[in-house]
Design a protein around this motif. Sequence first.
Motif, PDB file in Angstrom:
ATOM      1  N   CYS A   1       0.832  -1.207   0.000  1.00 27.71           N
ATOM      2  CA  CYS A   1       0.000   0.000   0.000  1.00 27.71           C
ATOM      3  C   CYS A   1       0.868   1.260   0.000  1.00 27.71           C
ATOM      4  N   GLU A   2       1.902   1.210   0.805  1.00 28.41           N
ATOM      5  CA  GLU A   2       2.763   2.378   0.895  1.00 28.41           C
ATOM      6  C   GLU A   2       3.334   2.717  -0.481  1.00 28.41           C
ATOM      7  N   LYS A   3       3.733   1.665  -1.188  1.00 31.56           N
ATOM      8  CA  LYS A   3       4.300   1.869  -2.523  1.00 31.56           C
ATOM      9  C   LYS A   3       3.241   2.467  -3.464  1.00 31.56           C
ATOM     10  N   VAL A   4       2.066   1.856  -3.426  1.00 28.23           N
ATOM     11  CA  VAL A   4       0.981   2.310  -4.304  1.00 28.23           C
ATOM     12  C   VAL A   4       0.663   3.784  -4.065  1.00 28.23           C
ATOM     13  N   VAL A   5       0.500   4.114  -2.776  1.00 37.99           N
ATOM     14  CA  VAL A   5       0.095   5.475  -2.441  1.00 37.99           C
ATOM     15  C   VAL A   5       1.209   6.475  -2.776  1.00 37.99           C
ATOM     16  N   LYS A   6       2.445   6.094  -2.434  1.00 38.13           N
ATOM     17  CA  LYS A   6       3.560   7.014  -2.687  1.00 38.13           C
ATOM     18  C   LYS A   6       3.764   7.235  -4.183  1.00 38.13           C
ATOM     19  N   ASN A   7       3.647   6.162  -4.949  1.00 39.15           N
ATOM     20  CA  ASN A   7       3.780   6.314  -6.400  1.00 39.15           C
ATOM     21  C   ASN A   7       2.725   7.254  -6.958  1.00 39.15           C
ATOM     22  N   TRP A   8       1.512   7.035  -6.479  1.00 36.67           N
ATOM     23  CA  TRP A   8       0.422   7.880  -6.961  1.00 36.67           C
ATOM     24  C   TRP A   8       0.697   9.348  -6.599  1.00 36.67           C
TER      25      TRP A   8
END
Length: 494
Positions: free
Chosen positions: A28-35
């Motif tokens: 999730c952290e990756k997804v949110v940070k990428n976004w």
Amino acid sequence: MDPTLKLLAFLILALANIRPIKSDFSHCEKVVKNWAFSSLQQRVKEDKHTLRDLLFFLHVPRTGGRTYFHCFLKRLYANAQECPRSYDKLRFDPRKQECRLLTTHDDYSMMSKLPKEKTSVVTILRNPVDRIFSTYEFSIEVAARFLVHPNLTSATKMVGRLRPGATGVSTLDIWPWKYLVPWMREDLFARRDARKRMGSIDIKRNNPYNMEEMVMPLQEYINDPRAHELVHNGETFQVAGLTNNSYFAESHEVRCCVQKHKILGEHILEVAKKRLDDMLYVGLTEDHRESATMFANLVGAQVISQALTDNSSMESAANSKSEQQGSSHAESLPDNDDNQDSTSDHKADEIGSTKDLEEKKETMTVGKLMEAYEGCMSSLRKTQSRRRKSSLKRISPANFSKEDRSRVSEVVIQQIRSLNHLDLELYKYAQEIFAKQHKHVVEKLSSMEAESMFNNLGGITMWKFFSSAMCIVVLLALLFLFVNARRRMSKVKI
Ligand SMILES: *[C@@H]1O[C@H](CO)[C@@H](O)[C@H](O)[C@H]1NC(C)=O
Ligand SMILES: *[C@@H]1O[C@H](CO)[C@@H](O)[C@H](O)[C@H]1NC(C)=O
Ligand SMILES: *[C@@H]1O[C@H](CO)[C@@H](O)[C@H](O)[C@H]1NC(C)=O
Ligand SMILES: *[C@@H]1O[C@H](CO)[C@@H](O)[C@H](O)[C@H]1NC(C)=O
């Protein structure tokens, strides 16, 4: 042995539980940070204070945006300059190039359909706690209108039958009401049926927000998964472009991650704040009068001068308007409802109004705009409160008054605050922007605009001064001549 086994089992279980949570979090952290990273990359670094070709009014539900739309924007833009209504994203057609104004409950992801460098965004934010109250009350208000029907089946059938000939865009077509209203409608009918089964019951009116015989209590509403999906932190999600109605493919995943891991909300908040920073205007529902004045000065004034300088857009607006008029008769055929919904609710003032609007614009000033706004707003409010009263009558004694809100328990209020922690932060930030904006308007007014305004005023007073001075001079001269003549006459006589 037993305890060790237990411990071992516990450890295995714990590990099994932790692993997926951990990896879920890092995923999730990756997804949110990428976004968040890619969203921040897309910022347009141009003068945000200048109105660009297209004005996008990001209308967050229950912030009072309707008043701005009807009482400002409708006066500033010709109907043909309005982009096709997009309260439902399926209907939006960005190919209609000449449009200048887009007002919608769709979220910021709409920008992906618009020419970014040519678009100015404005929005209004509201204290999140008040917005939740208002959302709850409005869901119930609209749903209660259906209680004229004997049962839910006939109420829903009636809507289906009404749809084709209906004028304007129905609340039931508009996100998020198209989910919230049917939900409350079903609930109201269920409660009414239950009351019928119980026979006569005495309902005491001590707290309308907790009157389960009549309506879903506020606490139940805010804890429902639908409220989590559609209502809480709605301002942040809408400005970020991550609502349940988003155009971004990744929005669902990002939103779910943020709802699951509170700490990731920070990244969303960061994006939302930057977006607010880049907006042409941010209003606050609470500071209503000041917000309206600022809107007139920051947005209205520029729309007026834009219309005056580029006549070509007015011409094309006029041209496309006459085209629209030609076809609007065909559209009023009952089975041709799709386009009709987007045009019919302003058809009445559309016919023959092109010239008027052009003339209106030429003589329009910020002062006149504000004056018209005041009148328009108060009549709009009267209409709204009349509708509300007649609707809430159907679930009497559950009418929601301002005093009733103060009777809601602190526990519930705290819960609302906690469920809307991102919106609380965003609202605080919007207040800072608002203060800066205020300063900007004051500076602008005291430099150029005030200059021309004062020049105008000065012109008038100077002219008045000159004309009265001239009058006095002429009068004095006449008096002088008269007296001299008298003297000469008397001299001659003597
Ligand atoms: C609902 O009301 C309609 C109209 O009065 C009636 O015809 C119908 O039988 C009712 N349906 C139910 C399930 O009660
Ligand atoms: C949005 O939320 C509503 C209500 O919870 C749900 O029915 C709908 O499927 C959701 N839409 C999307 C695209 O997630
Ligand atoms: C409108 O603009 C065009 C150029 O775009 C110009 O030729 C024309 O004279 C303008 N008309 C008026 C009334 O200013
Ligand atoms: C709400 O209902 C109560 C009791 O039914 C009534 O006394 C009160 O005047 C109503 N208030 C509004 C604003 O309609």
